[in-house]
Design a protein around this motif. Structure first.
Motif, short mmCIF file in Angstrom:
data_model
loop_
_atom_site.label_atom_id
_atom_site.label_comp_id
_atom_site.label_asym_id
_atom_site.label_seq_id
_atom_site.Cartn_x
_atom_site.Cartn_y
_atom_site.Cartn_z
N SER A 133 0.83 -1.22 0.00
CA SER A 133 0.00 0.00 0.00
C SER A 133 0.85 1.26 0.00
N GLY A 134 2.16 1.12 -0.08
CA GLY A 134 3.03 2.29 -0.10
C GLY A 134 4.39 1.94 0.47
N ALA A 135 5.25 2.95 0.55
CA ALA A 135 6.60 2.71 1.03
C ALA A 135 6.61 2.38 2.52
N THR A 136 5.71 2.99 3.27
CA THR A 136 5.70 2.73 4.72
C THR A 136 5.39 1.26 4.99
N GLU A 137 4.42 0.72 4.25
CA GLU A 137 4.13 -0.71 4.44
C GLU A 137 5.30 -1.57 3.98
N GLU B 123 17.13 8.79 7.90
CA GLU B 123 16.07 8.02 7.22
C GLU B 123 14.71 8.67 7.48
N HIS B 124 13.81 8.42 6.58
CA HIS B 124 12.41 8.81 6.76
C HIS B 124 11.87 8.03 7.98
N PRO B 125 10.91 8.62 8.72
CA PRO B 125 10.39 7.89 9.90
C PRO B 125 9.89 6.49 9.56
N ALA B 126 9.43 6.27 8.34
CA ALA B 126 8.96 4.94 7.95
C ALA B 126 10.05 3.89 8.18
N ILE B 127 11.29 4.30 8.08
CA ILE B 127 12.42 3.38 8.27
C ILE B 127 13.02 3.56 9.66
N ASN C 250 17.96 11.61 0.08
CA ASN C 250 17.22 12.09 1.25
C ASN C 250 16.04 12.97 0.83
N ASN C 251 14.91 12.75 1.47
CA ASN C 251 13.69 13.48 1.09
C ASN C 251 13.75 14.97 1.42
N GLU C 252 14.52 15.35 2.43
CA GLU C 252 14.57 16.77 2.80
C GLU C 252 15.64 17.53 2.01
N SER D 50 4.54 4.97 -5.20
CA SER D 50 3.89 5.46 -6.42
C SER D 50 3.70 6.98 -6.44
N HIS D 51 3.26 7.54 -5.29
CA HIS D 51 2.83 8.95 -5.34
C HIS D 51 3.97 9.96 -5.40
N LYS D 52 5.20 9.48 -5.29
CA LYS D 52 6.34 10.40 -5.41
C LYS D 52 6.73 10.58 -6.87
N ILE D 53 6.18 9.77 -7.75
CA ILE D 53 6.56 9.85 -9.17
C ILE D 53 5.34 10.12 -10.07
N1 PLP Z 1 10.58 7.20 2.38
C1 PLP Z 1 10.80 8.45 1.94
C2 PLP Z 1 12.20 8.89 1.65
C3 PLP Z 1 9.73 9.31 1.74
O1 PLP Z 1 9.96 10.56 1.31
C4 PLP Z 1 8.42 8.84 2.03
C5 PLP Z 1 7.25 9.75 1.89
O2 PLP Z 1 7.18 10.80 2.48
C6 PLP Z 1 8.24 7.54 2.49
C7 PLP Z 1 9.36 6.74 2.65
C8 PLP Z 1 6.88 6.98 2.80
O3 PLP Z 1 6.18 6.74 1.60
P1 PLP Z 1 4.61 6.38 1.56
O4 PLP Z 1 3.90 7.68 1.61
O5 PLP Z 1 4.42 5.68 0.24
O6 PLP Z 1 4.31 5.50 2.70
#
Ligand code: PLP
Length: 389
Positions: free
Chosen positions: A71-75, A103-107, A156-158, A206-209
């Motif tokens: 369902s996304g990168a977090t999952e 890292e993003h909080p997801a990781i 890095n996302n930031e 998906s939603h980042k591209i």
């Molecule tokens: N990892 C990075 C680097 C991200 O920028 C994001 C989204 O903000 C995520 C993971 C999480 O992605 P998703 O929104 O698909 O769960």
């Protein structure tokens, strides 16, 4: 500029839905059936899901069989970050997780690892993971508890800073560990090849591209070494992720993946041109602006900057009122602006706020011009508070 005119400069948060992705989503929504059904309707949806798998696999240069849709990168992160692995049929324990501090909080939250089994790896002042520190941590790793797992993001996302993943992979290999790479902000913005990176797993979204939100994938190097499922049930995705697939979201993800691989070099050269011109003009308008990571390797679309004396929250609101959608370093799900953990990790004063402009394929010179006009106004209103630098 009319009041309603908006300029969207927050592509790293979410890229606007591509027209091709929208069309693919709508066409798939109208298809009847379940991809697991054996009748004609089901088979048509199965074909669509498997075609999507091929497109997403091509995005990171791997075989379709190595793509697990989520369902996304977090999952995907919560699926891969677990102490519980199998090598074929044999259980394999992962003893400890080492995550880079940026890292993003997801990781960074560590997925299914216990808190005490997660250690952060520092980054340098330049915003790249400290490889000497990683080496030392892995030297001290107690293999009796299980193998080490390391997570280092690709971009890095930031800050947009590209991380030395290949070099990290060499260290991880030497210590017999596993490498997980969050490539969410890298795909479409630079070539991503799981083999060339020598990663065991990649995470993409998906939603980042330009695809719909709510779709992503865990990409594995092979099919032998696999994490215990996070979601159990009917055995979809070869048992790695149960639950009826979302063909509409996957069709949109696939359309975005195709667009992300097409003309990548030309597209990103144009975007880098816009970003570099934007930064040059910011420096002229405010000679104390700090542009993070500008000296190193960054993805083309991101500019993360600080204006001493301007809080991130204040800056974000000021730009929003000017009609510019950009992001402060870290937006919590509550919508509150928090301290950028990336700037803190890079050793900056906690009071220094960061603002992020992120562009995309749909960005134009007019967007940059509107941003710069707003930037000049924000700078001239800024109240320098002496100790905020
Ligand atoms: N990892 C990075 C680097 C991200 O920028 C994001 C989204 O903000 C995520 C993971 C999480 O992605 P998703 O929104 O698909 O769960």
């Amino acid at each position: 500029m009319t009041k309603t005119e908006r300029t969207y400069l927050d592509w790293n948060a979410t890229a606007p839905l591509l027209p091709a992705a929208r069309e693919a989503v709508i066409a798939a929504l109208d298809m009847v059936g379940n991809p697991s059904s054996v009748h004609g309707e089901g088979r048509a949806l199965r074909m669509l899901v498997e075609a999507a798998r091929r497109d997403v696999a091509a995005l990171v240069n791997t075989a379709p069989a190595h793509v697990i849709f989520t369902s996304g990168a977090t999952e995907a992160a919560n699926l891969v970050l677990t102490p519980d692995y199998r090598m074929g049929r044999t259980p394999l324990a992962i003893g400890h997780l080492y995550v880079s501090e940026i890292e993003h909080p997801a990781i960074r939250e560590g997925g299914r690892f216990a808190r005490e089994a997660v250690t952060t790896v520092p980054v340098t002042r330049a915003g790249v993971v400290d490889l000497d520190a990683l080496e030392r941590l892995l030297q001290d790793h107690d293999k009796a508890r299980g193998l080490p797992m390391v997570a280092v993001m690709l971009a890095n996302n930031e800050t947009g800073i590209v991380q030395p993943v290949k070099a990290a992979a060499e260290i991880v290999r030497r210590h017999g560990g596993l490498l997980v790479v969050d490539a969410v902000q890298a795909v479409g913005r630079m070539p991503v090849d799981i083999e060339a990176l020598d990663a065991d797993f990649l995470i993409i979204s998906s939603h980042k591209i330009g695809g719909p939100k709510g779709a992503g994938a865990l990409v594995s190097r092979g099919e032998v070494l696999m994490p215990a499922p996070l979601i159990r049930g009917g055995g979809q995705e070869k048992g790695h992720r149960s639950g009826t697939e979302n063909p509409a979201a996957l069709a949109g993800f696939a359309a975005a993946a195709r667009a992300a691989t097409a003309d990548m070099a030309e597209r990103n050269a144009r975007i880098a041109g816009l970003r570099d011109a934007l930064e040059a003009s910011m420096r002229l308008a405010a000679n104390d602006v700090i542009i993070h990571g500008a000296e190193g390797e960054r993805v083309a679309n991101t500019s993360f900057f600080s204006l001493p004396g301007l809080k991130a929250e204040t800056g974000q609101i000021a730009f929003d009122l000017e009609g510019i959608a950009l992001s402060a370093g870290s937006a919590c799900s509550s919508g509150k602006v928090g301290q950028s953990h990336v700037l803190t990790a890079m050793g900056f004063d906690a009071a220094l706020g960061g603002l992020r402009v992120s562009l995309g394929p749909g960005s134009a010179q007019a967007d940059v011009d509107r941003f710069l006009a707003a930037f000049s106004r924000v700078v001239s209103r800024r109240r320098v508070t002496g100790n905020a630098a």
